[in-house]
Design a protein around this motif. Structure first.
Motif, PDB file in Angstrom:
ATOM      1  N   VAL A  57      47.801  34.332  48.111  1.00 56.94           N
ATOM      2  CA  VAL A  57      46.561  34.100  48.856  1.00 56.94           C
ATOM      3  C   VAL A  57      45.359  34.643  48.091  1.00 56.94           C
ATOM      4  N   CYS A  58      44.292  33.872  48.089  1.00 53.71           N
ATOM      5  CA  CYS A  58      43.033  34.335  47.511  1.00 53.71           C
ATOM      6  C   CYS A  58      41.908  33.782  48.395  1.00 53.71           C
ATOM      7  N   LEU A  59      41.483  34.607  49.354  1.00 58.24           N
ATOM      8  CA  LEU A  59      40.530  34.138  50.363  1.00 58.24           C
ATOM      9  C   LEU A  59      39.207  34.898  50.288  1.00 58.24           C
ATOM     10  N   PHE A  60      38.155  34.181  50.615  1.00 59.87           N
ATOM     11  CA  PHE A  60      36.819  34.783  50.613  1.00 59.87           C
ATOM     12  C   PHE A  60      36.114  34.511  51.939  1.00 59.87           C
ATOM     13  N   LEU A  61      35.208  35.415  52.269  1.00 61.13           N
ATOM     14  CA  LEU A  61      34.259  35.149  53.345  1.00 61.13           C
ATOM     15  C   LEU A  61      32.941  34.826  52.648  1.00 61.13           C
ATOM     16  N   VAL A  62      32.594  33.548  52.629  1.00 60.16           N
ATOM     17  CA  VAL A  62      31.424  33.110  51.850  1.00 60.16           C
ATOM     18  C   VAL A  62      30.239  32.820  52.769  1.00 60.16           C
ATOM     19  N   HIS A  63      29.068  32.930  52.182  1.00 60.38           N
ATOM     20  CA  HIS A  63      27.837  32.756  52.945  1.00 60.38           C
ATOM     21  C   HIS A  63      26.847  31.911  52.145  1.00 60.38           C
ATOM     22  N   ARG A  64      26.067  31.143  52.877  1.00 64.12           N
ATOM     23  CA  ARG A  64      25.012  30.357  52.231  1.00 64.12           C
ATOM     24  C   ARG A  64      24.047  31.292  51.489  1.00 64.12           C
ATOM     25  N   GLU A  65      23.683  32.361  52.138  1.00 58.51           N
ATOM     26  CA  GLU A  65      22.829  33.356  51.501  1.00 58.51           C
ATOM     27  C   GLU A  65      23.159  34.736  52.070  1.00 58.51           C
ATOM     28  N   GLY A  66      22.872  35.746  51.303  1.00 55.75           N
ATOM     29  CA  GLY A  66      23.171  37.095  51.777  1.00 55.75           C
ATOM     30  C   GLY A  66      22.676  38.118  50.781  1.00 55.75           C
ATOM     31  N   GLU A  67      21.851  38.985  51.289  1.00 50.29           N
ATOM     32  CA  GLU A  67      21.254  39.982  50.399  1.00 50.29           C
ATOM     33  C   GLU A  67      22.309  40.985  49.931  1.00 50.29           C
ATOM     34  N   MET A  96      24.899  40.471  48.265  1.00 52.92           N
ATOM     35  CA  MET A  96      26.260  39.939  48.126  1.00 52.92           C
ATOM     36  C   MET A  96      26.471  39.389  46.716  1.00 52.92           C
ATOM     37  N   LYS A  97      27.752  39.356  46.336  1.00 50.62           N
ATOM     38  CA  LYS A  97      28.078  38.845  45.000  1.00 50.62           C
ATOM     39  C   LYS A  97      28.073  37.324  44.991  1.00 50.62           C
ATOM     40  N   GLU A  98      27.782  36.766  43.841  1.00 50.05           N
ATOM     41  CA  GLU A  98      27.797  35.321  43.663  1.00 50.05           C
ATOM     42  C   GLU A  98      29.255  34.874  43.472  1.00 50.05           C
ATOM     43  N   LEU A  99      29.637  33.828  44.183  1.00 55.62           N
ATOM     44  CA  LEU A  99      30.986  33.293  43.968  1.00 55.62           C
ATOM     45  C   LEU A  99      30.886  32.037  43.124  1.00 55.62           C
ATOM     46  N   MET A 147      26.547  30.191  45.896  1.00 59.57           N
ATOM     47  CA  MET A 147      27.289  30.666  47.065  1.00 59.57           C
ATOM     48  C   MET A 147      27.568  32.157  46.924  1.00 59.57           C
ATOM     49  N   LYS A 148      27.422  32.884  48.024  1.00 57.74           N
ATOM     50  CA  LYS A 148      27.662  34.338  47.980  1.00 57.74           C
ATOM     51  C   LYS A 148      28.951  34.659  48.750  1.00 57.74           C
ATOM     52  N   TYR A 149      29.530  35.807  48.465  1.00 57.89           N
ATOM     53  CA  TYR A 149      30.654  36.239  49.299  1.00 57.89           C
ATOM     54  C   TYR A 149      30.516  37.718  49.655  1.00 57.89           C
ATOM     55  N   SER A 150      30.976  38.036  50.845  1.00 56.80           N
ATOM     56  CA  SER A 150      30.871  39.427  51.312  1.00 56.80           C
ATOM     57  C   SER A 150      32.207  40.151  51.219  1.00 56.80           C
ATOM     58  N   GLU A 170      34.000  34.097  38.761  1.00 56.07           N
ATOM     59  CA  GLU A 170      34.325  35.175  39.702  1.00 56.07           C
ATOM     60  C   GLU A 170      35.580  34.832  40.510  1.00 56.07           C
ATOM     61  N   PHE A 171      35.693  33.561  40.897  1.00 57.57           N
ATOM     62  CA  PHE A 171      36.868  33.101  41.645  1.00 57.57           C
ATOM     63  C   PHE A 171      38.127  33.346  40.797  1.00 57.57           C
ATOM     64  N   GLU A 172      38.062  32.962  39.543  1.00 56.14           N
ATOM     65  CA  GLU A 172      39.237  33.112  38.673  1.00 56.14           C
ATOM     66  C   GLU A 172      39.511  34.580  38.355  1.00 56.14           C
ATOM     67  N   ARG A 173      38.473  35.389  38.299  1.00 54.10           N
ATOM     68  CA  ARG A 173      38.675  36.828  38.062  1.00 54.10           C
ATOM     69  C   ARG A 173      39.491  37.432  39.212  1.00 54.10           C
ATOM     70  N   ILE A 174      39.100  37.071  40.410  1.00 52.59           N
ATOM     71  CA  ILE A 174      39.807  37.634  41.570  1.00 52.59           C
ATOM     72  C   ILE A 174      41.208  37.032  41.697  1.00 52.59           C
ATOM     73  N   TRP A 175      41.337  35.770  41.374  1.00 53.06           N
ATOM     74  CA  TRP A 175      42.652  35.110  41.389  1.00 53.06           C
ATOM     75  C   TRP A 175      43.630  35.832  40.471  1.00 53.06           C
ATOM     76  N   LYS A 176      43.102  36.377  39.378  1.00 51.24           N
ATOM     77  CA  LYS A 176      43.983  37.055  38.402  1.00 51.24           C
ATOM     78  C   LYS A 176      44.269  38.514  38.775  1.00 51.24           C
ATOM     79  N   ILE A 177      43.676  39.017  39.821  1.00 53.11           N
ATOM     80  CA  ILE A 177      43.912  40.418  40.233  1.00 53.11           C
ATOM     81  C   ILE A 177      45.364  40.585  40.664  1.00 53.11           C
TER      82      ILE A 177
END
Lengths: 85, 202
Positions: free
Chosen positions: B176-186, B188-191, B1-4, B195-202
């Motif tokens: 809050v820890c929200l993402f805009l995720v995409h099935r595919e996306g050139e 874009m970072k992999e979620l 899964m990717k996120y933008s 990565e989810f936990e890295r951002i959660w800890k920000i």
């Protein structure tokens, strides 16, 4: 009657959380629903609650609200006639 | 899964895609400030319960990164999670029926006594017609959330989603820890879980 209309406007703004609105923005003859304040069915229930809580008026039939909540004028007239407190 | 994009929001801090946003207020007033500065055209905000206010403004920030902002999405889902459900509004509603003498159950408060009302608020605002779900978990669990997200993407119709954690104890306590995720996306970072936990800890 003018004091009652002003009071109703203030209570409506508070109860329906019409932020950014003041009593002077609400015309006595403007429709509360539809094109007027744009209220919805939940707001109609809140208005019924407002009447009960503040004036001791319990509308038995929600359809009755249609006649009462036409505008501030009709609402004030109904409250003046039927209030128990 | 990717996120933008992602947004991380607490009562005193807002981070949007690694960038700390500056606001003057905190807690309840922060929500109002974000609404005034970043939204401003959705008066229903003022009628929302605390959870919906928190989820609404954070989603608005998240989606502000899209250009042009997407409208009428058949293929976008809204997949959210938290720990407290709609407890913040439940408490407010309980306050309207607590006393026998002052027993005035508020319909406007009652309608928010379900957390999935928030997913509806987001879908209505953005005209999203994809799947919506709100799950209540025992605690923040990136693994469970990502598995749920993957399940939503089994439907070939779903191509993107507003996804993540929207916890709200009150208008003064939220996380809050929200993402805009995409099935595919050139590009874009992999979620993934890490990565989810890295951002959660920000």
């Amino acid at each position: 009657m003018e004091d009652l209309k002003q009071e109703l406007k203030e209570k409506i703004i508070a109860a329906l959380k019409l932020a950014d609105m003041t009593p002077s923005d609400i015309d006595n003859e403007a429709p509360l629903f539809g094109d007027g304040l744009g209220l919805d069915s939940i707001d109609a229930l809140e208005l019924m609650l407002l009447l009960e809580k503040n004036y001791g008026i319990r509308l038995q039939n929600p359809a009755e609200g249609k006649k009462v909540f036409v505008n501030i004028d009709t609402m004030a007239a109904y409250v003046a006639e039927n209030r128990t407190r | 899964m990717k996120y933008s994009s992602y947004v991380r929001m607490t009562p005193s801090r807002v981070v949007l895609n690694e960038k700390m946003l500056t606001f003057e207020d905190s807690g309840k007033n922060l929500l109002l400030e974000i609404y005034r500065k970043a939204v401003g055209d959705w008066p229903k905000f003022f009628k929302m319960d605390p959870l919906s206010k928190v989820g609404f403004v954070s989603t608005e920030l998240l989606l502000s990164t899209e250009s042009p902002r997407v409208k009428d999405c058949e293929d976008r889902a809204v997949i959210l999670f938290n720990r407290s459900g709609s407890l913040a509004d439940d408490r407010i509603y309980e306050g309207t029926i607590r006393s026998r003498e002052e027993f005035y159950p508020s319909p406007a408060v009652f309608v928010y006594t379900l957390p999935n009302i928030l997913t509806g608020e987001i879908a209505i605002r953005n005209k999203y017609y994809g799947e919506t779900s709100f799950s209540v978990l025992e605690k923040f669990d990136a693994s469970v959330m990502l598995r749920t997200l993957e399940a939503a993407f089994v439907d070939p119709m779903t191509r993107s989603a507003v996804f993540g954690w929207v916890e709200c104890g009150s208008e003064e306590e939220f996380d809050v820890c929200l993402f805009l995720v995409h099935r595919e996306g050139e590009g874009m970072k992999e979620l993934d879980e890490k990565e989810f936990e890295r951002i959660w800890k920000i």
